[in-house]
Design a protein around this motif. Sequence first.
Motif, PDB file in Angstrom:
ATOM      1  N   GLY A   1       0.825  -1.176   0.151  1.00 30.31           N
ATOM      2  CA  GLY A   1      -0.008  -0.252   0.071  1.00 30.31           C
ATOM      3  C   GLY A   1       0.872   1.073   0.019  1.00 30.31           C
ATOM      4  N   PHE A   2       0.355   2.067  -0.771  1.00 33.83           N
ATOM      5  CA  PHE A   2       1.228   3.597  -0.919  1.00 33.83           C
ATOM      6  C   PHE A   2      -0.019   4.587  -0.790  1.00 33.83           C
ATOM      7  CE2 PHE A   2       4.156   0.509  -2.766  1.00 33.83           C
ATOM      8  CZ  PHE A   2       5.265   0.970  -1.846  1.00 33.83           C
ATOM      9  N   ASN A   3       0.586   5.835  -0.805  1.00 30.73           N
ATOM     10  CA  ASN A   3      -0.303   7.080  -1.099  1.00 30.73           C
ATOM     11  C   ASN A   3       0.124   7.968  -2.168  1.00 30.73           C
ATOM     12  OD1 ASN A   3      -2.794   6.752   0.994  1.00 30.73           O
ATOM     13  ND2 ASN A   3      -0.967   6.614   2.046  1.00 30.73           N
ATOM     14  N   ARG A   4      -0.521   8.884  -2.920  1.00 33.47           N
ATOM     15  CA  ARG A   4      -0.086   9.637  -3.870  1.00 33.47           C
ATOM     16  C   ARG A   4      -0.627  10.783  -3.797  1.00 33.47           C
ATOM     17  NH1 ARG A   4      -3.038   8.378  -9.177  1.00 33.47           N
ATOM     18  NH2 ARG A   4      -0.996   8.818 -10.280  1.00 33.47           N
ATOM     19  N   ILE A   5      -0.136  11.952  -4.202  1.00 32.04           N
ATOM     20  CA  ILE A   5      -0.924  13.404  -4.637  1.00 32.04           C
ATOM     21  C   ILE A   5      -0.989  13.426  -5.816  1.00 32.04           C
ATOM     22  CG2 ILE A   5      -0.735  15.872  -3.928  1.00 32.04           C
ATOM     23  CD1 ILE A   5       1.190  14.910  -1.541  1.00 32.04           C
TER      24      ILE A   5
END
Length: 399
Positions: free
Chosen positions: A158-162
Amino acid sequence: MLYAHTKAKLVMSALLLALPLSACATEREAMETGTETTTVQEEVKQPAMAAERTSAAASSKTGNIALVDSLQGGYTELATGLDIPWSMQFAGDTVYITQRGGGIVQVKDGKQTVQKVQTSKPLRVVGEAGLTGLVLDPDFASNQTAYIYHAYEQNGKGFNRIVRVKLTNGVWKEQKALLEGIPGGTIHEGGRLAFGPDGMLYSTSGETGQRELSQDRSSLGGKILRMTKDGKVPQDNPFANSYVYAYGLRNSQGLAWTSDGTLYASDHGPSGAPIPGGGTDRTGLDEMNMIKPGANYGWPKVMGSQTAKGMTAPIYVAGSRAIAPSGIAATPEDTILVATLAGESLKLFDPSTRKMTNILTDVGRVRDVMVHNGHIYVLTNNTSRGSAADHDDRLLQLK
Protein backbone atom coordinates in the motif's frame (compact mmCIF):
# COMPACT_ATOMS: atom_id res chain seq x y z
CA MET A 1 -22.39 31.47 27.04
CA LEU A 2 -22.45 29.13 23.98
CA TYR A 3 -25.43 26.81 24.17
CA ALA A 4 -26.00 28.13 27.71
CA HIS A 5 -29.35 26.46 28.11
CA THR A 6 -27.63 23.11 28.63
CA LYS A 7 -24.34 24.03 30.26
CA ALA A 8 -24.81 21.39 32.92
CA LYS A 9 -24.50 18.68 30.31
CA LEU A 10 -20.86 19.01 29.34
CA VAL A 11 -20.48 15.54 27.99
CA MET A 12 -16.96 14.68 29.09
CA SER A 13 -17.89 11.02 28.90
CA ALA A 14 -17.59 11.33 25.12
CA LEU A 15 -13.84 11.23 25.66
CA LEU A 16 -14.22 7.80 27.28
CA LEU A 17 -16.56 6.08 24.86
CA ALA A 18 -14.84 6.20 21.47
CA LEU A 19 -12.42 3.47 20.46
CA PRO A 20 -8.86 4.66 19.83
CA LEU A 21 -8.56 5.91 16.30
CA SER A 22 -5.31 4.06 15.67
CA ALA A 23 -6.92 0.64 16.17
CA CYS A 24 -7.11 -1.16 12.83
CA ALA A 25 -10.62 -1.94 11.59
CA THR A 26 -12.20 -3.25 8.41
CA GLU A 27 -13.93 -0.51 6.44
CA ARG A 28 -16.14 -0.25 3.37
CA GLU A 29 -14.11 -1.09 0.30
CA ALA A 30 -16.52 -0.32 -2.55
CA MET A 31 -15.48 2.61 -4.77
CA GLU A 32 -18.20 4.90 -6.15
CA THR A 33 -19.18 3.67 -9.62
CA GLY A 34 -21.98 6.04 -10.47
CA THR A 35 -23.46 9.47 -9.92
CA GLU A 36 -26.34 9.92 -7.53
CA THR A 37 -28.35 13.04 -6.84
CA THR A 38 -30.51 13.68 -3.78
CA THR A 39 -32.23 16.69 -2.31
CA VAL A 40 -31.43 17.67 1.27
CA GLN A 41 -34.02 19.25 3.53
CA GLU A 42 -32.38 21.73 5.89
CA GLU A 43 -33.11 21.13 9.56
CA VAL A 44 -32.26 23.29 12.54
CA LYS A 45 -30.98 21.33 15.54
CA GLN A 46 -30.38 22.29 19.13
CA PRO A 47 -27.38 20.44 20.57
CA ALA A 48 -27.97 18.90 23.97
CA MET A 49 -24.64 20.10 25.34
CA ALA A 50 -23.13 23.32 26.57
CA ALA A 51 -19.75 24.76 25.71
CA GLU A 52 -17.77 27.27 27.66
CA ARG A 53 -17.24 30.72 26.20
CA THR A 54 -13.73 31.19 24.98
CA SER A 55 -11.41 33.58 26.69
CA ALA A 56 -12.06 37.30 26.41
CA ALA A 57 -8.56 37.61 24.99
CA ALA A 58 -9.77 36.12 21.72
CA SER A 59 -12.36 38.86 21.32
CA SER A 60 -10.02 41.66 22.33
CA LYS A 61 -7.59 40.87 19.52
CA THR A 62 -9.90 42.55 17.04
CA GLY A 63 -12.10 44.58 19.38
CA ASN A 64 -15.10 42.69 17.98
CA ILE A 65 -17.11 39.68 19.08
CA ALA A 66 -15.11 36.53 18.39
CA LEU A 67 -16.45 34.09 15.81
CA VAL A 68 -17.29 31.42 18.38
CA ASP A 69 -18.80 33.96 20.76
CA SER A 70 -21.27 34.97 18.04
CA LEU A 71 -22.77 31.48 17.83
CA GLN A 72 -26.45 31.33 18.76
CA GLY A 73 -26.60 27.58 19.33
CA GLY A 74 -27.76 24.78 17.08
CA TYR A 75 -26.84 24.01 13.50
CA THR A 76 -28.28 23.51 10.04
CA GLU A 77 -27.85 20.27 8.10
CA LEU A 78 -26.53 20.99 4.63
CA ALA A 79 -25.86 17.39 3.60
CA THR A 80 -26.81 14.00 5.04
CA GLY A 81 -26.15 10.34 4.31
CA LEU A 82 -22.45 10.86 3.56
CA ASP A 83 -20.31 7.71 3.59
CA ILE A 84 -17.14 8.24 5.67
CA PRO A 85 -16.57 11.88 4.62
CA TRP A 86 -13.01 13.08 5.13
CA SER A 87 -12.23 16.52 3.71
CA MET A 88 -14.27 19.50 2.48
CA GLN A 89 -13.59 22.53 0.32
CA PHE A 90 -15.69 25.55 -0.66
CA ALA A 91 -16.03 27.15 -4.08
CA GLY A 92 -18.35 30.06 -3.39
CA ASP A 93 -21.51 28.49 -1.96
CA THR A 94 -20.71 25.06 -3.42
CA VAL A 95 -19.08 22.46 -1.17
CA TYR A 96 -16.96 19.50 -2.31
CA ILE A 97 -16.49 16.58 0.11
CA THR A 98 -14.30 13.49 -0.31
CA GLN A 99 -15.62 10.11 0.79
CA ARG A 100 -12.98 7.65 1.90
CA GLY A 101 -14.52 4.81 -0.09
CA GLY A 102 -14.50 6.87 -3.29
CA GLY A 103 -16.18 9.80 -4.96
CA ILE A 104 -16.45 13.51 -4.25
CA VAL A 105 -19.83 14.79 -3.10
CA GLN A 106 -20.89 18.13 -4.54
CA VAL A 107 -23.35 20.04 -2.33
CA LYS A 108 -24.99 22.81 -4.33
CA ASP A 109 -28.35 24.59 -4.09
CA GLY A 110 -29.66 22.11 -1.54
CA LYS A 111 -28.75 19.06 -3.61
CA GLN A 112 -25.90 16.61 -3.19
CA THR A 113 -24.34 14.74 -6.10
CA VAL A 114 -21.70 12.02 -5.92
CA GLN A 115 -19.11 12.72 -8.61
CA LYS A 116 -16.72 10.07 -9.90
CA VAL A 117 -12.96 10.41 -9.46
CA GLN A 118 -10.91 8.84 -12.25
CA THR A 119 -7.26 8.13 -11.42
CA SER A 120 -4.59 6.22 -13.34
CA LYS A 121 -4.04 3.95 -10.35
CA PRO A 122 -7.13 2.34 -8.76
CA LEU A 123 -8.21 3.55 -5.32
CA ARG A 124 -7.18 1.26 -2.48
CA VAL A 125 -9.73 1.19 0.34
CA VAL A 126 -8.79 -0.75 3.47
CA GLY A 127 -8.74 0.34 7.12
CA GLU A 128 -7.94 4.07 7.19
CA ALA A 129 -6.69 4.10 3.59
CA GLY A 130 -8.73 5.48 0.71
CA LEU A 131 -9.62 8.86 -0.78
CA THR A 132 -8.86 11.41 1.93
CA GLY A 133 -7.27 14.82 1.33
CA LEU A 134 -8.73 17.44 -1.00
CA VAL A 135 -7.76 21.04 -1.71
CA LEU A 136 -9.00 23.26 -4.52
CA ASP A 137 -6.52 25.15 -6.65
CA PRO A 138 -6.39 28.86 -5.71
CA ASP A 139 -7.60 29.52 -9.28
CA PHE A 140 -10.33 26.87 -9.18
CA ALA A 141 -13.00 29.26 -10.46
CA SER A 142 -11.17 29.52 -13.77
CA ASN A 143 -9.31 26.20 -14.07
CA GLN A 144 -11.61 23.74 -12.21
CA THR A 145 -8.49 22.07 -10.82
CA ALA A 146 -7.97 20.42 -7.43
CA TYR A 147 -5.52 18.13 -5.64
CA ILE A 148 -6.34 14.84 -3.91
CA TYR A 149 -4.51 12.43 -1.62
CA HIS A 150 -5.42 8.80 -2.22
CA ALA A 151 -4.24 5.29 -1.45
CA TYR A 152 -3.17 2.80 -4.11
CA GLU A 153 -1.47 -0.58 -4.31
CA GLN A 154 1.72 -1.54 -6.10
CA ASN A 155 3.40 -4.95 -6.06
CA GLY A 156 1.13 -6.01 -3.22
CA LYS A 157 2.03 -3.03 -0.99
CA GLY A 158 0.00 0.00 0.00
CA PHE A 159 1.07 3.55 -0.84
CA ASN A 160 -0.41 7.03 -1.12
CA ARG A 161 -0.11 9.61 -3.87
CA ILE A 162 -0.88 13.30 -4.41
CA VAL A 163 -2.62 13.92 -7.72
CA ARG A 164 -3.88 16.94 -9.63
CA VAL A 165 -7.41 16.41 -10.93
CA LYS A 166 -9.76 18.49 -13.08
CA LEU A 167 -13.55 18.65 -12.90
CA THR A 168 -14.87 17.96 -16.41
CA ASN A 169 -18.57 17.33 -17.08
CA GLY A 170 -19.14 16.29 -13.47
CA VAL A 171 -16.16 13.89 -13.31
CA TRP A 172 -12.81 14.54 -11.59
CA LYS A 173 -10.11 13.32 -13.98
CA GLU A 174 -6.44 12.88 -13.15
CA GLN A 175 -4.16 15.40 -14.86
CA LYS A 176 -0.82 14.75 -13.21
CA ALA A 177 0.69 12.77 -10.33
CA LEU A 178 2.69 15.23 -8.20
CA LEU A 179 4.11 12.73 -5.71
CA GLU A 180 3.86 8.95 -5.38
CA GLY A 181 5.34 6.34 -3.07
CA ILE A 182 4.16 7.93 0.19
CA PRO A 183 4.05 5.03 2.68
CA GLY A 184 0.61 3.46 3.12
CA GLY A 185 -0.97 0.66 5.07
CA THR A 186 -4.19 0.26 7.02
CA ILE A 187 -3.61 2.81 9.81
CA HIS A 188 -1.97 6.23 10.32
CA GLU A 189 -2.36 7.39 6.71
CA GLY A 190 -2.23 11.15 7.31
CA GLY A 191 -3.65 12.74 4.17
CA ARG A 192 -4.47 16.41 4.84
CA LEU A 193 -3.76 18.80 1.96
CA ALA A 194 -3.61 22.60 2.17
CA PHE A 195 -2.15 25.57 0.34
CA GLY A 196 -0.04 27.83 2.52
CA PRO A 197 0.11 31.63 2.38
CA ASP A 198 3.37 31.14 0.44
CA GLY A 199 1.47 29.46 -2.40
CA MET A 200 3.07 26.09 -1.72
CA LEU A 201 1.14 22.83 -1.40
CA TYR A 202 1.48 21.12 2.00
CA SER A 203 0.55 17.55 2.90
CA THR A 204 0.57 15.49 6.06
CA SER A 205 1.63 11.84 5.92
CA GLY A 206 1.32 9.15 8.58
CA GLU A 207 3.90 6.61 9.66
CA THR A 208 1.45 3.76 8.84
CA GLY A 209 2.22 2.00 12.12
CA GLN A 210 5.95 1.81 11.27
CA ARG A 211 7.31 4.06 14.01
CA GLU A 212 10.82 4.20 12.61
CA LEU A 213 9.67 6.07 9.49
CA SER A 214 8.95 9.26 11.44
CA GLN A 215 12.64 9.81 12.29
CA ASP A 216 13.91 8.66 8.89
CA ARG A 217 14.30 11.81 6.77
CA SER A 218 14.72 9.66 3.64
CA SER A 219 11.17 8.36 4.13
CA LEU A 220 8.02 10.33 3.25
CA GLY A 221 6.10 8.79 6.18
CA GLY A 222 5.37 10.60 9.47
CA LYS A 223 6.05 14.02 7.95
CA ILE A 224 4.71 17.32 6.75
CA LEU A 225 5.61 17.59 3.07
CA ARG A 226 5.92 20.78 1.01
CA MET A 227 5.96 21.15 -2.77
CA THR A 228 5.11 23.51 -5.61
CA LYS A 229 1.79 23.25 -7.47
CA ASP A 230 3.65 21.21 -10.09
CA GLY A 231 5.03 18.75 -7.56
CA LYS A 232 8.58 20.07 -7.47
CA VAL A 233 10.74 20.45 -4.37
CA PRO A 234 10.90 24.16 -3.44
CA GLN A 235 14.42 25.56 -3.32
CA ASP A 236 13.85 26.92 0.19
CA ASN A 237 12.76 23.61 1.73
CA PRO A 238 14.83 22.91 4.86
CA PHE A 239 16.52 19.79 3.47
CA ALA A 240 18.10 19.86 0.03
CA ASN A 241 16.21 17.99 -2.70
CA SER A 242 13.66 16.75 -0.17
CA TYR A 243 9.90 17.23 0.16
CA VAL A 244 10.26 16.92 3.94
CA TYR A 245 9.31 20.16 5.70
CA ALA A 246 8.96 18.79 9.26
CA TYR A 247 9.27 15.29 10.72
CA GLY A 248 8.89 13.19 13.85
CA LEU A 249 5.07 13.12 13.53
CA ARG A 250 2.82 10.11 14.03
CA ASN A 251 -0.46 10.69 12.19
CA SER A 252 -1.06 14.37 11.56
CA GLN A 253 -4.42 15.15 9.94
CA GLY A 254 -4.79 18.91 10.37
CA LEU A 255 -3.04 22.00 8.96
CA ALA A 256 -3.92 25.68 9.51
CA TRP A 257 -2.19 29.06 9.33
CA THR A 258 -2.96 32.04 11.54
CA SER A 259 -2.87 35.58 10.16
CA ASP A 260 0.82 36.05 10.99
CA GLY A 261 1.76 33.07 8.81
CA THR A 262 2.31 30.62 11.69
CA LEU A 263 1.58 27.01 10.72
CA TYR A 264 -0.16 24.71 13.21
CA ALA A 265 -0.70 20.97 12.89
CA SER A 266 -2.64 18.44 14.91
CA ASP A 267 -1.16 15.00 15.61
CA HIS A 268 -2.59 11.79 17.01
CA GLY A 269 -0.95 10.46 20.16
CA PRO A 270 -0.08 6.79 20.72
CA SER A 271 -3.35 5.57 22.23
CA GLY A 272 -4.22 2.10 20.97
CA ALA A 273 -0.92 1.53 19.19
CA PRO A 274 0.97 -1.77 19.53
CA ILE A 275 4.18 -1.47 21.53
CA PRO A 276 7.26 -3.07 19.95
CA GLY A 277 7.95 -6.20 21.94
CA GLY A 278 4.36 -6.66 23.02
CA GLY A 279 1.41 -4.86 24.59
CA THR A 280 -0.74 -1.90 23.61
CA ASP A 281 -0.11 1.75 24.38
CA ARG A 282 -3.00 3.24 26.38
CA THR A 283 -1.84 6.82 26.76
CA GLY A 284 -3.60 9.68 24.97
CA LEU A 285 -1.09 12.47 24.46
CA ASP A 286 -2.63 13.92 21.31
CA GLU A 287 -0.80 17.07 20.22
CA MET A 288 -1.08 20.52 18.74
CA ASN A 289 2.21 21.59 17.20
CA MET A 290 3.60 24.90 15.96
CA ILE A 291 5.40 23.84 12.81
CA LYS A 292 8.80 25.22 11.93
CA PRO A 293 10.80 24.23 8.84
CA GLY A 294 13.19 21.39 9.52
CA ALA A 295 11.93 20.76 13.07
CA ASN A 296 11.79 17.27 14.59
CA TYR A 297 8.66 16.66 16.70
CA GLY A 298 10.05 13.60 18.38
CA TRP A 299 7.88 10.60 17.58
CA PRO A 300 8.57 7.87 18.61
CA LYS A 301 11.65 8.82 20.64
CA VAL A 302 9.66 11.23 22.79
CA MET A 303 5.93 11.78 23.16
CA GLY A 304 3.63 14.25 24.83
CA SER A 305 5.51 16.85 26.86
CA GLN A 306 8.74 14.86 26.95
CA THR A 307 11.76 16.70 25.62
CA ALA A 308 15.09 15.74 24.13
CA LYS A 309 17.96 17.53 22.47
CA GLY A 310 17.20 18.52 18.90
CA MET A 311 13.47 17.86 19.22
CA THR A 312 10.60 20.35 19.34
CA ALA A 313 7.94 19.91 22.02
CA PRO A 314 4.22 20.38 21.22
CA ILE A 315 2.47 23.54 22.39
CA TYR A 316 -0.46 21.48 23.68
CA VAL A 317 -0.76 17.90 24.89
CA ALA A 318 -4.11 16.25 25.62
CA GLY A 319 -4.54 14.17 28.75
CA SER A 320 -4.51 10.43 29.20
CA ARG A 321 -7.78 10.05 27.29
CA ALA A 322 -7.42 10.25 23.51
CA ILE A 323 -9.29 12.99 21.66
CA ALA A 324 -7.85 12.03 18.22
CA PRO A 325 -7.63 15.49 16.59
CA SER A 326 -8.24 15.54 12.85
CA GLY A 327 -8.97 18.61 10.69
CA ILE A 328 -8.24 22.09 12.09
CA ALA A 329 -9.10 25.63 10.97
CA ALA A 330 -7.93 29.09 12.04
CA THR A 331 -10.51 31.68 13.11
CA PRO A 332 -10.30 35.45 12.41
CA GLU A 333 -9.13 35.84 16.02
CA ASP A 334 -6.15 33.49 15.42
CA THR A 335 -7.56 30.70 17.54
CA ILE A 336 -7.76 27.17 16.15
CA LEU A 337 -10.89 25.07 15.73
CA VAL A 338 -10.12 21.36 16.20
CA ALA A 339 -12.28 18.48 14.94
CA THR A 340 -11.90 15.47 17.23
CA LEU A 341 -12.83 11.84 16.58
CA ALA A 342 -12.40 9.97 19.85
CA GLY A 343 -13.21 13.26 21.60
CA GLU A 344 -16.52 13.39 19.70
CA SER A 345 -16.56 17.17 19.63
CA LEU A 346 -15.49 20.38 17.97
CA LYS A 347 -13.01 22.16 20.22
CA LEU A 348 -11.33 25.56 20.27
CA PHE A 349 -7.61 25.86 20.95
CA ASP A 350 -6.16 29.23 21.90
CA PRO A 351 -2.40 29.34 21.13
CA SER A 352 -1.94 32.35 23.43
CA THR A 353 -3.34 30.59 26.52
CA ARG A 354 -2.74 27.03 25.27
CA LYS A 355 -6.19 26.02 26.48
CA MET A 356 -8.67 23.74 24.71
CA THR A 357 -12.44 24.22 25.22
CA ASN A 358 -15.56 22.58 23.79
CA ILE A 359 -17.63 24.31 21.12
CA LEU A 360 -19.95 21.51 19.96
CA THR A 361 -20.69 17.98 21.15
CA ASP A 362 -23.57 15.51 20.81
CA VAL A 363 -22.99 15.08 17.06
CA GLY A 364 -20.54 12.21 17.49
CA ARG A 365 -17.16 11.98 15.81
CA VAL A 366 -16.01 15.11 13.97
CA ARG A 367 -13.56 14.69 11.09
CA ASP A 368 -13.12 18.13 9.53
CA VAL A 369 -13.88 21.80 10.19
CA MET A 370 -13.76 24.93 8.04
CA VAL A 371 -14.42 28.64 8.44
CA HIS A 372 -16.07 30.14 5.35
CA ASN A 373 -17.71 33.54 4.95
CA GLY A 374 -17.98 34.03 8.70
CA HIS A 375 -19.55 30.64 9.40
CA ILE A 376 -18.22 27.42 10.92
CA TYR A 377 -18.81 24.12 9.10
CA VAL A 378 -18.10 20.60 10.36
CA LEU A 379 -18.15 17.09 8.90
CA THR A 380 -19.23 14.27 11.18
CA ASN A 381 -17.59 10.85 10.87
CA ASN A 382 -19.92 8.35 12.54
CA THR A 383 -20.11 5.94 9.59
CA SER A 384 -16.56 4.94 10.53
CA ARG A 385 -16.15 3.48 14.04
CA GLY A 386 -18.94 5.60 15.44
CA SER A 387 -22.60 5.15 16.27
CA ALA A 388 -24.25 6.35 13.08
CA ALA A 389 -27.66 8.01 13.41
CA ASP A 390 -30.31 7.96 10.68
CA HIS A 391 -28.91 10.98 8.84
CA ASP A 392 -25.20 10.35 9.36
CA ASP A 393 -22.82 11.33 8.17
CA ARG A 394 -23.55 15.04 7.84
CA LEU A 395 -22.24 18.43 6.80
CA LEU A 396 -23.34 20.96 9.42
CA GLN A 397 -23.28 24.74 9.54
CA LEU A 398 -23.15 26.09 13.10
CA LYS A 399 -25.64 28.84 13.84
